[in-house]
Design a protein around this motif. Sequence first.
Motif, PDB file in Angstrom:
ATOM      1  N   GLU A 137     -18.662 158.699  65.323  1.00 37.41           N
ATOM      2  CA  GLU A 137     -17.258 158.533  64.966  1.00 37.41           C
ATOM      3  C   GLU A 137     -16.495 159.848  65.100  1.00 37.41           C
ATOM      4  O   GLU A 137     -15.288 159.862  65.315  1.00 37.41           O
ATOM      5  CB  GLU A 137     -17.137 157.993  63.542  1.00 37.41           C
ATOM      6  CG  GLU A 137     -15.710 157.651  63.140  1.00 37.41           C
ATOM      7  CD  GLU A 137     -15.616 157.039  61.756  1.00 37.41           C
ATOM      8  OE1 GLU A 137     -14.712 157.441  61.001  1.00 37.41           O
ATOM      9  OE2 GLU A 137     -16.459 156.183  61.422  1.00 37.41           O
ATOM     10  N   ARG A 138     -17.213 160.964  64.982  1.00 36.32           N
ATOM     11  CA  ARG A 138     -16.590 162.278  65.106  1.00 36.32           C
ATOM     12  C   ARG A 138     -16.845 162.930  66.471  1.00 36.32           C
ATOM     13  O   ARG A 138     -16.054 163.741  66.928  1.00 36.32           O
ATOM     14  CB  ARG A 138     -17.113 163.219  64.008  1.00 36.32           C
ATOM     15  CG  ARG A 138     -16.764 162.778  62.597  1.00 36.32           C
ATOM     16  CD  ARG A 138     -15.271 162.942  62.303  1.00 36.32           C
ATOM     17  NE  ARG A 138     -14.958 162.570  60.935  1.00 36.32           N
ATOM     18  CZ  ARG A 138     -14.576 161.352  60.558  1.00 36.32           C
ATOM     19  NH1 ARG A 138     -14.464 160.383  61.463  1.00 36.32           N
ATOM     20  NH2 ARG A 138     -14.305 161.079  59.293  1.00 36.32           N
ATOM     21  N   THR A 139     -17.963 162.609  67.101  1.00 37.06           N
ATOM     22  CA  THR A 139     -18.340 163.299  68.339  1.00 37.06           C
ATOM     23  C   THR A 139     -18.048 162.480  69.592  1.00 37.06           C
ATOM     24  O   THR A 139     -18.105 163.020  70.694  1.00 37.06           O
ATOM     25  CB  THR A 139     -19.837 163.634  68.338  1.00 37.06           C
ATOM     26  OG1 THR A 139     -20.598 162.412  68.324  1.00 37.06           O
ATOM     27  CG2 THR A 139     -20.214 164.476  67.124  1.00 37.06           C
ATOM     28  N   ALA A 140     -17.780 161.186  69.435  1.00 32.61           N
ATOM     29  CA  ALA A 140     -17.513 160.274  70.554  1.00 32.61           C
ATOM     30  C   ALA A 140     -18.741 160.023  71.417  1.00 32.61           C
ATOM     31  O   ALA A 140     -18.634 159.444  72.492  1.00 32.61           O
ATOM     32  CB  ALA A 140     -16.361 160.777  71.419  1.00 32.61           C
ATOM     33  N   HIS A 157     -40.564 171.043  66.860  1.00 30.89           N
ATOM     34  CA  HIS A 157     -39.810 171.509  65.699  1.00 30.89           C
ATOM     35  C   HIS A 157     -38.452 170.812  65.567  1.00 30.89           C
ATOM     36  O   HIS A 157     -37.683 171.155  64.662  1.00 30.89           O
ATOM     37  CB  HIS A 157     -39.661 173.032  65.698  1.00 30.89           C
ATOM     38  CG  HIS A 157     -38.930 173.611  66.862  1.00 30.89           C
ATOM     39  ND1 HIS A 157     -39.329 173.430  68.163  1.00 30.89           N
ATOM     40  CD2 HIS A 157     -37.814 174.389  66.927  1.00 30.89           C
ATOM     41  CE1 HIS A 157     -38.501 174.069  68.969  1.00 30.89           C
ATOM     42  NE2 HIS A 157     -37.567 174.645  68.241  1.00 30.89           N
ATOM     43  N   ILE A 158     -38.167 169.833  66.405  1.00 28.96           N
ATOM     44  CA  ILE A 158     -37.089 168.889  66.095  1.00 28.96           C
ATOM     45  C   ILE A 158     -37.731 167.825  65.230  1.00 28.96           C
ATOM     46  O   ILE A 158     -38.491 166.982  65.712  1.00 28.96           O
ATOM     47  CB  ILE A 158     -36.450 168.292  67.358  1.00 28.96           C
ATOM     48  CG1 ILE A 158     -35.808 169.390  68.198  1.00 28.96           C
ATOM     49  CG2 ILE A 158     -35.404 167.249  66.978  1.00 28.96           C
ATOM     50  CD1 ILE A 158     -35.144 168.900  69.483  1.00 28.96           C
ATOM     51  N   VAL A 159     -37.472 167.880  63.941  1.00 23.32           N
ATOM     52  CA  VAL A 159     -38.296 167.151  62.970  1.00 23.32           C
ATOM     53  C   VAL A 159     -37.585 165.978  62.303  1.00 23.32           C
ATOM     54  O   VAL A 159     -38.223 165.187  61.602  1.00 23.32           O
ATOM     55  CB  VAL A 159     -38.804 168.105  61.864  1.00 23.32           C
ATOM     56  CG1 VAL A 159     -39.701 169.190  62.460  1.00 23.32           C
ATOM     57  CG2 VAL A 159     -37.640 168.722  61.094  1.00 23.32           C
ATOM     58  N   ALA A 160     -36.254 165.858  62.499  1.00 24.11           N
ATOM     59  CA  ALA A 160     -35.525 164.833  61.739  1.00 24.11           C
ATOM     60  C   ALA A 160     -34.184 164.554  62.401  1.00 24.11           C
ATOM     61  O   ALA A 160     -33.724 165.293  63.275  1.00 24.11           O
ATOM     62  CB  ALA A 160     -35.317 165.293  60.293  1.00 24.11           C
ATOM     63  N   ILE A 161     -33.559 163.470  61.951  1.00 23.91           N
ATOM     64  CA  ILE A 161     -32.212 163.140  62.369  1.00 23.91           C
ATOM     65  C   ILE A 161     -31.465 162.511  61.201  1.00 23.91           C
ATOM     66  O   ILE A 161     -32.047 161.736  60.423  1.00 23.91           O
ATOM     67  CB  ILE A 161     -32.205 162.184  63.586  1.00 23.91           C
ATOM     68  CG1 ILE A 161     -30.780 161.989  64.125  1.00 23.91           C
ATOM     69  CG2 ILE A 161     -32.864 160.847  63.262  1.00 23.91           C
ATOM     70  CD1 ILE A 161     -30.726 161.310  65.482  1.00 23.91           C
ATOM     71  N   LYS A 162     -30.206 162.881  61.068  1.00 23.69           N
ATOM     72  CA  LYS A 162     -29.300 162.200  60.151  1.00 23.69           C
ATOM     73  C   LYS A 162     -28.461 161.248  60.983  1.00 23.69           C
ATOM     74  O   LYS A 162     -27.728 161.684  61.876  1.00 23.69           O
ATOM     75  CB  LYS A 162     -28.403 163.197  59.412  1.00 23.69           C
ATOM     76  CG  LYS A 162     -27.365 162.522  58.512  1.00 23.69           C
ATOM     77  CD  LYS A 162     -26.414 163.522  57.872  1.00 23.69           C
ATOM     78  CE  LYS A 162     -25.386 162.803  57.006  1.00 23.69           C
ATOM     79  NZ  LYS A 162     -24.402 163.725  56.396  1.00 23.69           N
ATOM     80  N   ASP A 163     -28.557 159.968  60.680  1.00 25.16           N
ATOM     81  CA  ASP A 163     -27.856 158.948  61.459  1.00 25.16           C
ATOM     82  C   ASP A 163     -26.666 158.442  60.656  1.00 25.16           C
ATOM     83  O   ASP A 163     -26.808 157.588  59.777  1.00 25.16           O
ATOM     84  CB  ASP A 163     -28.810 157.795  61.792  1.00 25.16           C
ATOM     85  CG  ASP A 163     -28.267 156.897  62.888  1.00 25.16           C
ATOM     86  OD1 ASP A 163     -27.646 157.414  63.828  1.00 25.16           O
ATOM     87  OD2 ASP A 163     -28.469 155.662  62.812  1.00 25.16           O
ATOM     88  N   THR A 164     -25.491 158.987  60.955  1.00 23.77           N
ATOM     89  CA  THR A 164     -24.273 158.590  60.254  1.00 23.77           C
ATOM     90  C   THR A 164     -23.552 157.552  61.100  1.00 23.77           C
ATOM     91  O   THR A 164     -22.593 157.844  61.813  1.00 23.77           O
ATOM     92  CB  THR A 164     -23.382 159.809  59.968  1.00 23.77           C
ATOM     93  OG1 THR A 164     -24.144 160.787  59.251  1.00 23.77           O
ATOM     94  CG2 THR A 164     -22.177 159.417  59.117  1.00 23.77           C
TER      95      THR A 164
END
Length: 302
Positions: A137-140, A157-164
């Motif tokens: 919604e913010r990044t398109a 070492h990319i260990v997580a994601i926040k899915d908004t």
Amino acid sequence: MFKGVLSPVITVFDRNGKLDYEGNKLVIERLIDNGINGLLFLGSIGEFFAMSMAEKQEFTAFVVKTVNKRVPVLIGTGGTVQAEVIEFTRFAEQAGADAAVVISPYYFKLNSTAIYRYYANVARSTSLPIMMYNFPERTAADLEPELVCRLIKEFPHIVAIKDTVDNISHTRKLIQAAKAVRPEFCVLSGFDEYMIPNLMAGGDGILGGLTNVVPGVFSDLMRAYKAKEMAQVEAAQAKISILMNLYEVSAPFVAAIKGAVARMGVPIVPAVKDPAADLTDEQQQRIKTLLVSAGVITADKE
């Protein structure tokens, strides 16, 4: 690595727009005392977009020292200038942060190739654990499961994601795809009311703004869910459902969240960085009404 109830912490300023270190310390101690499992500083609610690099670096050093390893400290290092993102991520690593939270570039809608290159370049520049931040919604641009899986296969070492994303099916598909590649990869929901659906879909919890307002409600909800105490789960979820309306009180919603924290009795000034506007008297009253309706304050509390 990052599971449970995490908070994207508000940044407290004084009436002149300067960092209020005593106010920020009060907020941090309250969150830790209420059982929050990790603290993200300089996220969207932390107003990273309105702060200078010097302010962000100064604040990062302060929060790392203040938290003092009691819970993980995550620093939002994303932005639109890749060189600055890399510079700030390296600074956070040297300052002793536990992870960087990196939103995908915004303004222009980038394709998956460009977004991959951005995250890959950041990942190659640091050994700090990285949490990707998906907020289309913010990044398109959406961080689709195929892109996420490609990145986590290449960069451990990319260990997580926040899915908004206001769609639990989106998060469910991401959980299923990513955990098929790396079962330990953490998927957190960015919408507070999706904590239980996230967990039931095999996810790892939330990183949601209402934790600033009622951290104890979320800690109690997690405990009740694990204990299978459904009456308590329903009671906490009912409060959160009412409090979700706080996001509609102001635009951006940061002012409303800060106003609600102050109304809960935390002695801070709910000031926001320009060009956002401070709360009106009418908005303050709406916040109080919602907190009373949710049963987290009494009607006579000023």
